[in-house]
Write a protein that holds these residues in place. Structure first.
Motif, short mmCIF file in Angstrom:
data_model
loop_
_atom_site.label_atom_id
_atom_site.label_comp_id
_atom_site.label_asym_id
_atom_site.label_seq_id
_atom_site.Cartn_x
_atom_site.Cartn_y
_atom_site.Cartn_z
N VAL A 152 -31.42 9.15 -77.81
CA VAL A 152 -30.27 9.29 -78.80
C VAL A 152 -29.58 10.74 -78.41
N ASN A 166 -37.61 11.05 -77.12
CA ASN A 166 -38.78 10.67 -77.46
C ASN A 166 -39.32 9.52 -76.54
N VAL A 207 -47.26 13.80 -80.59
CA VAL A 207 -47.71 13.66 -82.07
C VAL A 207 -48.29 12.06 -82.20
C1 LIG Z 1 -39.03 11.47 -82.23
O1 LIG Z 1 -40.36 11.79 -82.83
C2 LIG Z 1 -40.43 12.36 -83.73
C3 LIG Z 1 -41.88 12.44 -84.06
O2 LIG Z 1 -42.48 11.47 -84.04
C4 LIG Z 1 -39.63 12.06 -85.06
O3 LIG Z 1 -40.05 13.21 -85.86
C5 LIG Z 1 -38.23 12.03 -84.57
O4 LIG Z 1 -37.51 11.73 -85.50
C6 LIG Z 1 -38.14 11.23 -83.40
N1 LIG Z 1 -36.55 11.19 -82.87
C7 LIG Z 1 -35.83 10.29 -82.61
C8 LIG Z 1 -34.59 10.46 -82.24
O5 LIG Z 1 -36.31 9.12 -82.95
#
Ligand SMILES: *[C@@H]1O[C@H](CO)[C@@H](O)[C@H](O)[C@H]1NC(C)=O
Ligand SMILES: *[C@@H]1O[C@H](CO)[C@@H](O)[C@H](O)[C@H]1NC(C)=O
Length: 476
Positions: A152, A166, A207
């Motif tokens: 995103v 991610n 994570v």
């Molecule tokens: C990416 O991963 C982190 C940790 O799991 C999470 O907090 C975050 O919301 C995620 N970001 C997106 C854009 O999905």
């Protein structure tokens, strides 16, 4: 001495060769023994209730592309997976101390760990690289992969933005009670990263998330690597921002351009078009999202400013060409604009800044003398009632002026009539001239008003353009 050395070397070579052959033989034997009744289809655990632990480590080698428009990050990764295979163990002593072998990975069971947020359509199968098999069943599988992951992209602060992408890895079919995954490190490995021209890497923390879906009680673990990126903005500053700032500084100058040149409006429109080109360039690389990038906002604001300045220029042009037919400059405008503002803004009379002030004063003087009738002529015809006295006077005048001698009254009358007509004509010409001059003065006054207003707007717009440029540069 020489002989013994040579013999020793020879003996060593022979022994080493024999040993290699022996190792090869043992490896062959081991391979046959291990895979005699091995199936790579089933999860290699002794007890099916037991979980199989997979350790995952990601090394980021290169960012190949970040496609903001389609929101896809293409990265080159090395994926290392480590697990224990309960059926691929051996006793080292039975195989001449052989403690590890390398075999093609499709021979052994492999965890089906995939990238969840994959964004390309082709089903890229894992590369069949070799795995390293250790005598206690530890399997290390290193595989390179080019991943396309969805990401995103928030371009609100483009070109001064940070992005977080991610990369989520997890087993596709096994739940957390069958295959559990762990991080080898707290973060992705960046030690082999090849510097990227556009992005700075600010870490890649990992994570582990365990998700339990509503339907089932089984947990589904995944490991999410968050790639933290910062854009190197100098490319965009040089190519998109500085040209725009420079062009936008031209816009207020359209107020400074003399109205007579007729280029005032076309300068504004040209600048507006140039800005549109830059805006299109930015719009092409940005995703069509709701978040307008910072640079886009700057373009829009600048374009609004230029539009306003062009519109104002047109209005001021109208004031400038308020000709003879216009009303005179109103009193308040005369006081506010001509008296105070012109002094504050250092506006001089029309043409005064271009020519020598002495010269222009002289010219004005001359112009005043020009067309001024002798007082006598102006007074003359008005006191026609005085009759005789006037006639006499005219006679006298005629005698003097035209050099006519003689006292013939008839002739004098004739002259007198012609003289009166002449005077009337001259009077008419003088009146026209006077009207013309006063109209001219009115026009000049309006021109000066226009000039003062122009100058005023020029400074206002300069300040606004400057403030906007400072604002956007401050975000850098
Ligand atoms: C990416 O991963 C982190 C940790 O799991 C999470 O907090 C975050 O919301 C995620 N970001 C997106 C854009 O999905
Ligand atoms: C897998 O990891 C868990 C948690 O660290 C541990 O309790 C379990 O014994 C491990 N299983 C195997 C087979 O190593």
């Amino acid at each position: 001495m020489y002989w013994s050395h040579s013999c020793f070397a020879l003996c060593w070579i022979v022994w080493a060769a024999l040993r290699l052959r022996a190792e090869g033989k043992y490896a062959q034997k081991l391979f046959n023994d291990l895979f005699e009744d091995y199936s790579n289809a089933l999860r290699p655990v002794e007890d099916t209730d037991k979980v199989l632990n997979v350790t995952l480590q990601i090394t980021l080698s290169q960012i190949k592309d970040m496609d903001e428009r389609n929101q896809i990050l293409t990265a080159y990764l090395w994926i290392r997976q480590i697990w224990y295979d309960a059926y691929l163990k051996w006793d080292r002593d039975q195989y001449d101390g052989l403690d590890s072998i390398r075999i093609p990975s499709d021979l052994v069971w492999r965890p089906d760990i995939v990238l969840y947020n994959k964004a390309d359509d082709e089903s890229s199968e894992p590369v069949n690289t070799n795995v390293v098999l250790r005598y206690d069943g530890l399997i290390t599988w290193d595989a390179p992969a080019i991943t396309k992951s969805s990401c995103v992209v928030d371009v609100s602060y483009f070109p001064f933005d940070d992005q977080q992408c991610n990369l989520t890895f997890g087993s596709w079919t096994y739940n957390g009670n069958q295959v559990d995954i762990f991080n080898a490190l707290d973060s992705g490995d960046l030690s082999d990263f090849i510097e990227d021209v556009e992005w700075e890497i600010h870490g890649m923390p990992a994570v582990k998330n365990v998700i339990t879906y509503g339907c089932c009680s089984e947990p589904y673990p995944d490991i999410t690597f968050t790639l933290i990126l910062k854009r190197k903005s100098s490319f965009y500053i040089v190519n998109l921002l500085i040209p725009c700032v420079l062009i936008s500084f031209l816009a207020p100058l359209s107020f400074y351009l003399p109205a007579a040149s007729g280029e005032k409006v076309s300068l504004g429109v040209t600048v507006l078009l140039a800005m549109t080109v830059f805006q299109l360039m930015v719009a092409e690389i940005m995703p069509p999202s709701e978040n307008v990038p910072l640079i886009g906002k700057y373009y829009i604001a600048t374009m609004a400013l230029i539009t306003a300045s062009t519109a104002l220029t047109i209005m001021v042009m109208n004031i400038h060409f308020c000709g003879a037919e216009a009303k005179p400059v109103p009193q308040w405008a005369r006081i506010v604009i001509l008296k105070y503002m012109s002094k504050i803004l250092l506006v001089y009379d029309v043409g005064e800044s271009c020519t020598n002030p002495c010269h222009s004063k002289e010219r004005g003087h001359q112009r005043k003398d020009y067309g001024k009738l002798p007082e006598l002529y102006q007074k003359g015809p008005r006191n026609r009632n005085n009759g005789i006295a006037q006639k006499k006077e005219t006679n006298k005048l005629l005698n003097n002026d035209l050099g006519i001698q003689g006292e013939n009254p008839k002739e004098a009358d004739n002259y007198c009539a012609r003289y009166t007509a002449l005077t009337r004509n001259i009077e008419y010409i003088a009146k026209c001239l006077k009207d013309h001059r006063s109209n001219n003065a009115k026009g000049i006054e309006w021109k000066k008003v226009a000039k003062v207003i122009d100058r005023f707007f020029m400074w206002i717009f300069f300040i606004m353009v400057f403030a906007m440029s400072i604002l956007i540069m401050a975000k850098a």
